[in-house]
Design a protein around this motif. Structure first.
Motif, short mmCIF file in Angstrom:
data_model
loop_
_atom_site.label_atom_id
_atom_site.label_comp_id
_atom_site.label_asym_id
_atom_site.label_seq_id
_atom_site.Cartn_x
_atom_site.Cartn_y
_atom_site.Cartn_z
N SER A 3 76.02 59.26 56.72
CA SER A 3 74.76 58.83 57.35
C SER A 3 73.65 58.70 56.32
O SER A 3 72.87 57.74 56.35
CB SER A 3 74.35 59.83 58.44
OG SER A 3 74.20 61.14 57.91
N HIS A 4 73.54 59.66 55.39
CA HIS A 4 72.50 59.58 54.36
C HIS A 4 72.76 58.42 53.41
O HIS A 4 71.82 57.75 52.96
CB HIS A 4 72.43 60.89 53.58
CG HIS A 4 71.91 62.03 54.38
ND1 HIS A 4 72.10 63.36 54.04
CD2 HIS A 4 71.21 62.07 55.55
CE1 HIS A 4 71.54 64.14 54.93
NE2 HIS A 4 70.99 63.38 55.87
N GLN A 40 76.09 53.19 59.52
CA GLN A 40 77.07 54.21 59.15
C GLN A 40 78.50 53.72 59.34
O GLN A 40 79.36 53.96 58.47
CB GLN A 40 76.83 55.50 59.94
CG GLN A 40 77.76 56.64 59.53
CD GLN A 40 77.40 57.96 60.19
OE1 GLN A 40 76.24 58.19 60.55
NE2 GLN A 40 78.37 58.83 60.37
N SER A 92 76.89 62.67 52.49
CA SER A 92 77.21 62.33 53.88
C SER A 92 77.19 60.82 54.05
O SER A 92 76.52 60.10 53.30
CB SER A 92 76.20 62.96 54.87
OG SER A 92 75.00 62.22 54.91
N GLN A 100 71.62 55.21 55.11
CA GLN A 100 70.17 55.05 55.02
C GLN A 100 69.75 54.55 53.65
O GLN A 100 68.91 53.65 53.52
CB GLN A 100 69.48 56.37 55.34
CG GLN A 100 69.62 56.83 56.78
CD GLN A 100 69.06 58.21 57.02
OE1 GLN A 100 68.49 58.83 56.12
NE2 GLN A 100 69.22 58.72 58.23
N LYS A 135 75.08 61.43 48.00
CA LYS A 135 74.23 61.88 49.11
C LYS A 135 74.88 62.99 49.94
O LYS A 135 74.19 63.71 50.66
CB LYS A 135 73.90 60.70 50.03
CG LYS A 135 73.12 59.57 49.36
CD LYS A 135 71.75 60.03 48.92
CE LYS A 135 70.96 58.89 48.31
NZ LYS A 135 69.61 59.33 47.85
#
Length: 303
Positions: free
Chosen positions: A21-22, A31, A19, A25, A17
């Motif tokens: 954070s992604h 996170q 990152s 998700q 992804k």
């Protein structure tokens, strides 16, 4: 701690992804929980897997070397689950497990219904007790495995992180903090606290995070220490103090408008729940089915 698939899966997802954070998700995790698992993997190998900056992350040479192995693990697990679905759906038997307080009273009850729908021939017998009691019964072969709030450091015990959780500031409706948009730790320390007893998993997570931030717990006005989450919720509702609790444990009270969950700026009390069982134990199919269910990425829809 031994290398486990859960950490490899998270590492691979972060790399895929681009990152944290992604990835959080996609994995239905917080996170900070994703970051913590990647750090645990880096600690295991003793080397950094990502170059981190404020704008982006990049794989280190070690991370690039690990990627194809992590990909193979993810693909192999998916193939294995697909191949075994037909057999595990027919699994039957009695599953005896122990669960710590937060897990047993507030999280597992929401998951046992969906589990029973998928595995109708498995009956579950769960004991809610503290970690020491769970370990004693596992060693005595009275429990198949346990679900606890902290990793167990014992050469005969397998420990695997299977579920993430986050503690939050809990205040009663009408409290001055309830309407504040930005809450700092110095704001929180102005009010009395009602907390779990020393040594509990919830208390330990809070204290370790504050210590990491250089905040002395001695500055907290602790007016009451109670041995159960239910008692703490009642005390907070009665206006005796505020608390730090698992957000999973107060969902009902929040929906009723009795309590409120608040964020503390710059503070994250993240933790994992762990499955533990004896290394020498050959888990029955009922236990394997349950642990595979707990490892699923979509559990958040039931929590």
């Amino acid at each position: 701690m031994a290398l486990n698939f859960h950490q490899l899966h998270i590492f691979y997802t972060v790399a895929e992804k681009g990152s944290f954070s992604h990835a959080a998700q996609a994995l239905h995790m917080t996170q900070p929980a994703v970051t913590m698992q990647v750090q645990s993997l880096e600690d295991h190998f003793g080397i950094k897997l990502f170059h981190r900056s404020t704008k982006k992350i990049e794989l280190t040479e070690a991370g690039r070397t690990l990627i194809p192995y992590a990909r193979k693990c993810v693909e192999l697990i998916r193939e294995t689950e697909n191949a075994m679905t037909g057999f595990t759906a027919m699994a039957e038997g009695r599953l005896q497990l122990g669960a710590s307080l937060t897990m047993g009273e507030y999280i597992l009850p929401r998951l046992l219904g969906p589990f029973r729908k998928e595995y109708p021939n498995i009956s579950v017998a769960m004991k809610v007790m503290n970690t020491t009691q769970i370990l004693d019964e596992i060693f005595a072969h009275q429990l198949t495995f346990g679900l606890v709030e902290a990793p167990i450091q014992h050469p005969d015990v397998h420990t695997e992180a299977i579920l993430s959780d986050e503690l939050k500031l809990i205040v009663p409706a009408g409290h001055p903090l309830a309407e504040m948009e930005t809450i700092r730790m110095e704001d929180v320390f102005r009010y009395p606290f009602v907390l779990r007893e020393e040594g509990s998993g919830t208390r330990r997570v809070m204290e370790e995070e504050l210590e990491r931030m250089g905040i002395a717990c001695s500055g907290m006005d602790i007016v009451m220490e109670l041995g159960s989450t239910g008692a703490i919720k009642s005390a907070v509702e009665a206006g005796l103090g505020i608390s730090i609790l698992s957000q999973s444990s107060v969902k009902h009270e929040v929906r009723l408008g009795i309590l409120k969950i608040k964020e503390i700026e710059g503070v994250s009390f993240s933790r994992s729940f762990y499955a533990i069982y004896l290394n020498s134990t050959l888990l029955p199919l009922s236990a394997v089915s349950f642990l595979n269910f707990m490892r699923r990425d979509d559990l958040v829809k039931w929590l």
